[in-house]
Design an enzyme around this catalytic site. Structure first.
Site, PDB file in Angstrom:
ATOM      1  N   SER A 150       0.855  -1.084   0.009  1.00  0.00           N
ATOM      2  CA  SER A 150       0.124   0.007   0.104  1.00  0.00           C
ATOM      3  C   SER A 150       0.677   1.190  -0.112  1.00  0.00           C
ATOM      4  O   SER A 150       0.453   2.107   0.648  1.00  0.00           O
ATOM      5  CB  SER A 150      -0.951   0.121   1.225  1.00  0.00           C
ATOM      6  OG  SER A 150      -1.826  -1.224   1.246  1.00  0.00           O
ATOM      7  N   GLY A 208       0.534   2.158  -7.698  1.00  0.00           N
ATOM      8  CA  GLY A 208      -0.462   2.223  -8.807  1.00  0.00           C
ATOM      9  C   GLY A 208      -0.536   3.839  -9.196  1.00  0.00           C
ATOM     10  O   GLY A 208      -0.630   4.115 -10.384  1.00  0.00           O
ATOM     11  N   THR A 252      16.651   4.719   7.255  1.00  0.00           N
ATOM     12  CA  THR A 252      17.108   4.291   5.775  1.00  0.00           C
ATOM     13  C   THR A 252      16.951   2.847   5.725  1.00  0.00           C
ATOM     14  O   THR A 252      17.058   2.416   4.581  1.00  0.00           O
ATOM     15  CB  THR A 252      18.062   4.935   5.268  1.00  0.00           C
ATOM     16  OG1 THR A 252      19.095   4.800   6.063  1.00  0.00           O
ATOM     17  CG2 THR A 252      17.879   6.531   5.080  1.00  0.00           C
ATOM     18  N   LYS A 271      23.031   9.200   1.683  1.00  0.00           N
ATOM     19  CA  LYS A 271      23.055   7.766   2.370  1.00  0.00           C
ATOM     20  C   LYS A 271      22.268   6.672   1.557  1.00  0.00           C
ATOM     21  O   LYS A 271      22.783   5.679   1.084  1.00  0.00           O
ATOM     22  CB  LYS A 271      22.778   8.080   3.554  1.00  0.00           C
ATOM     23  CG  LYS A 271      22.887   6.594   4.621  1.00  0.00           C
ATOM     24  CD  LYS A 271      22.444   6.911   5.952  1.00  0.00           C
ATOM     25  CE  LYS A 271      22.646   5.440   6.827  1.00  0.00           C
ATOM     26  NZ  LYS A 271      22.271   5.781   8.485  1.00  0.00           N
ATOM     27  N   CYS A 320     -26.522   1.035 -10.797  1.00  0.00           N
ATOM     28  CA  CYS A 320     -26.770  -0.803 -10.753  1.00  0.00           C
ATOM     29  C   CYS A 320     -27.774  -1.028  -9.933  1.00  0.00           C
ATOM     30  O   CYS A 320     -28.961  -1.150 -10.327  1.00  0.00           O
ATOM     31  CB  CYS A 320     -25.395  -1.330 -10.678  1.00  0.00           C
ATOM     32  SG  CYS A 320     -25.126  -2.849 -11.278  1.00  0.00           S
ATOM     33  N   ARG A 372     -25.614  -9.227 -13.093  1.00  0.00           N
ATOM     34  CA  ARG A 372     -26.466 -10.339 -13.378  1.00  0.00           C
ATOM     35  C   ARG A 372     -28.031  -9.988 -13.687  1.00  0.00           C
ATOM     36  O   ARG A 372     -28.785 -11.022 -14.166  1.00  0.00           O
ATOM     37  CB  ARG A 372     -26.166 -11.536 -12.439  1.00  0.00           C
ATOM     38  CG  ARG A 372     -24.893 -12.092 -12.514  1.00  0.00           C
ATOM     39  CD  ARG A 372     -24.774 -13.396 -11.799  1.00  0.00           C
ATOM     40  NE  ARG A 372     -23.462 -13.795 -11.569  1.00  0.00           N
ATOM     41  CZ  ARG A 372     -22.565 -13.532 -10.961  1.00  0.00           C
ATOM     42  NH1 ARG A 372     -22.767 -12.631 -10.199  1.00  0.00           N
ATOM     43  NH2 ARG A 372     -21.203 -13.949 -11.150  1.00  0.00           N
ATOM     44  N   HIS A 400     -22.133   1.487 -14.749  1.00  0.00           N
ATOM     45  CA  HIS A 400     -21.290   2.056 -14.059  1.00  0.00           C
ATOM     46  C   HIS A 400     -20.452   3.265 -14.727  1.00  0.00           C
ATOM     47  O   HIS A 400     -19.345   3.200 -15.080  1.00  0.00           O
ATOM     48  CB  HIS A 400     -20.191   1.185 -13.364  1.00  0.00           C
ATOM     49  CG  HIS A 400     -20.847  -0.103 -12.436  1.00  0.00           C
ATOM     50  ND1 HIS A 400     -20.786   0.151 -11.290  1.00  0.00           N
ATOM     51  CD2 HIS A 400     -21.280  -1.152 -13.004  1.00  0.00           C
ATOM     52  CE1 HIS A 400     -21.345  -0.978 -10.576  1.00  0.00           C
ATOM     53  NE2 HIS A 400     -21.736  -1.712 -11.628  1.00  0.00           N
ATOM     54  N   GLU A 447     -19.128   5.645 -13.350  1.00  0.00           N
ATOM     55  CA  GLU A 447     -17.845   6.129 -12.519  1.00  0.00           C
ATOM     56  C   GLU A 447     -16.762   5.668 -13.267  1.00  0.00           C
ATOM     57  O   GLU A 447     -15.777   6.099 -13.378  1.00  0.00           O
ATOM     58  CB  GLU A 447     -18.042   5.624 -11.047  1.00  0.00           C
ATOM     59  CG  GLU A 447     -18.074   4.201 -10.918  1.00  0.00           C
ATOM     60  CD  GLU A 447     -19.376   3.426 -10.811  1.00  0.00           C
ATOM     61  OE1 GLU A 447     -19.366   2.493 -10.348  1.00  0.00           O
ATOM     62  OE2 GLU A 447     -20.103   4.015 -11.476  1.00  0.00           O
TER      63      GLU A 447
END
EC number: 6.3.4.2
Length: 547
Positions: free
Chosen positions: A14, A18, A187, A222, A386, A474, A519, A521
């Site tokens: 995380s 991306g 580090t 460093k 939806c 569906r 959808h 979005e």
């Protein structure tokens, strides 16, 4: 010939690989380069379609019907390049394809092994359909050291040799934690992570270091010394006010310039960052604020609605307002003794718009229906997506006198206003499904066209009579109830081209009441907000001035 950029992560998960991949893609695009981003997922699911949102977050759907990792949504929102099924691969899909070939006898009696068979499949995936590109960015899911990711790391090592070191660049994303007791940024975790990656045969060219405070030059030097990279290639990545500020932040820190330098490109065009400058200006200079109540069942994990959240933000950018989201658990709406929702007004009165998103299963359904009733009766802007559209149709049927109206998704019902779709038309022909069939990859998935009514609200919002939107469901609204629902004031303003499948419903007598089976979005971008979200937030702004 395309050049390849490999992105790995270390220390913890995380870290935002991306977003980093999407931001780098946007920066390279700003310099005029053609870019595509791909995601390698080490898990054994064939795709995330059957995974719980609480485990994996949102499932992002592409035009060609692939159920993919949510990071592909970031890629598409930042670059505008439509994601494809060929942009996301999992270990499960690779092993499935290899075993299918082995059973057919394609390997001619050879012993099937991770090397070369699995790694060859990974390399083939990375290089497929890249002839018209300048850069292919490949993000490897997970963290260096995970057993699951080892075949992918090995495939990347081989690709660097196959293509030549001048044609590949490795970026490693790490965490530099601040230890309060010592008063220092440490580090060592980054050094160990780079050492592990190097032991696997990959020496990173650029380090992207997540920090919660400025990285001092001493620590930067460093890290460079112990990790065998240039000091300029140690890029600090601080938390940003908005994810849409990240491209400009990384550019100021020199990420894109350092990546190009690692390729030996010193004469790259200067970037045109006007698009991102405009977005940052809109983020920094809001002219108002609205609150949207999202009534759902996965509200405990906002990543389950990642694209939805971002599309609301985009609608705010289009109207120069800040959008605050009230996550409302439909299950927690006050219930009467008979199990029906009680007074939902205390939770919904403070909001300027109500949105019921997609989802699966009966849990929280009565709370969603109650929120539709509140929006209809109080004149509050309503957006159903939806399952949200289906609940709006069930609510309209009950309001018209069909007290037993429901959906067969929740079990047998006397009035199946919503039912399982068993067949539909595609470009490849009729698609058929059975109630007891496999769950994975069996929904109505991907982009489908629709026609809009000539005098409808959605026709004015879209500014066109034909649209194409992405689906993942569906169940469909039963057209046998169409006349009954329209008599109650709910208009079917969007239908499939053959007139068989309802795509959009609306209430013309309401300030803003729209439900869509698809959808929207998934296609919204900060520099190109989806028209439905821009219009919904505009309606919420008007509502905020009335209260």
């Amino acid at each position: 010939m395309a050049r390849f950029i490999f992105i790995t992560g270390g220390v913890v998960s995380s870290l935002g690989k991306g977003l980093m991949a999407a931001s780098l893609g946007a920066l390279l695009q700003a310099r005029g380069y053609r870019v595509r981003i791909r995601k390698f997922d080490p898990y054994l699911n064939v795709d995330p379609g059957t995974m719980s949102p609480y485990q994996h977050g949102e499932v992002y759907v592409t035009d060609d019907g692939a159920e993919t990792d949510l990071d592909l949504g970031h890629y598409e929102r930042f670059t505008g390049v439509a994601a494809r099924q060929a942009d996301n691969i999992t270990s499960g899909r690779i092993y499935r394809d290899i075993i299918t070939k082995e059973r057919r006898g394609d390997y001619l009696g050879a012993t099937v092994q991770v090397i070369p068979h699995v790694t060859n499949e990974i390399k083939a995936f990375a290089r497929a359909d890249t002839e018209d590109l300048d850069f292919v960015i490949c993000e490897i899911g997970g963290t260096v050291g995970d057993i699951e990711s080892l075949p992918f790391i090995e495939a990347l090592r081989q690709l660097r040799n196959d293509l030549g070191r001048s044609e590949t660049v490795s970026i490693h994303t790490t965490l530099i934690p601040y230890i309060a007791a010592a008063g220092e940024l440490k580090t060592k975790p980054t050094q160990h992570s780079v050492r592990d990656l190097t032991a696997l045969g990959i020496q990173p060219d650029v380090l992207l270091c997540r920090v919660d405070r400025p990285l001092p030059e001493g620590e930067r030097a460093k890290i460079a010394q112990f990790c065998n990279v240039r000091k300029e290639a140690v890029i600090p990545a601080l938390d940003a006010r908005s994810i849409y500020s990240v491209p400009l932040q990384y550019h100021r820190e020199g990420l894109d310039a350092e990546v190009l330098r690692a390729f030996g490109i010193t004469d790259a065009p200067a970037p045109d960052l006007s698009r991102w400058d405009d977005i940052e200006d809109r983020i920094e200079h809001f002219e108002g604020e609205v609150t949207i109540g999202v009534v759902g069942k996965y509200v405990g994990l906002p990543d389950a609605y990642k694209s939805l959240t971002e599309a609301l933000v985009h609608g705010g950018l289009a109207n120069r307002v800040k959008v605050r989201i009230n996550w409302l658990d439909a299950e927690l709406f006050a219930a009467n003794e008979d199990g029906t929702p009680g007074d939902v007004a205390p939770m919904l009165e403070p909001v300027h718009g109500i949105l019921v998103p997609g989802g699966f299963g009966e849990r929280g359904s009565e709370g969603k229906i109650a929120s539709v009733t509140f929006a209809r009766e109080r004149g509050v802007p309503f957006f159903g997506i939806c399952l949200g559209m289906q609940m709006a149709c069930v609510e309209a049927a009950r309001h018209s006198g069909l007290e037993g109206a429901s959906t067969t998704e929740f079990g047998d019902t006397a009035e199946p206003v919503v039912g399982l779709i068993t067949e539909w038309m595609t470009e490849e022909g009729i698609q058929k499904r059975e109630a007891g069939g496999d769950l994975g990859g069996t929904m109505r998935l991907g982009a489908y066209p629709a026609k809009l009514g000539g005098n409808s609200v959605v026709r004015r919002v879209y500014g066109t009579e034909a649209i194409s939107e992405r689906h993942r469901h569906r169940y469909e609204v039963n057209t046998h109830y169409k006349d009954r629902l329209e008599q109650s004031g709910l208009v079917f303003s969007g239908m499939s081209p053959d007139g068989q499948l309802p795509e959009i419903v609306e209430r013309p007598d309401h300030p803003w009441f729209i439900g869509v089976q698809f959808h929207p979005e998934l296609k919204s971008k900060p520099f190109d907000p989806h028209p439905l979200f821009a219009s919904f937030i505009e309606a919420a702004v008007k509502q905020s001035r009335l209260v």
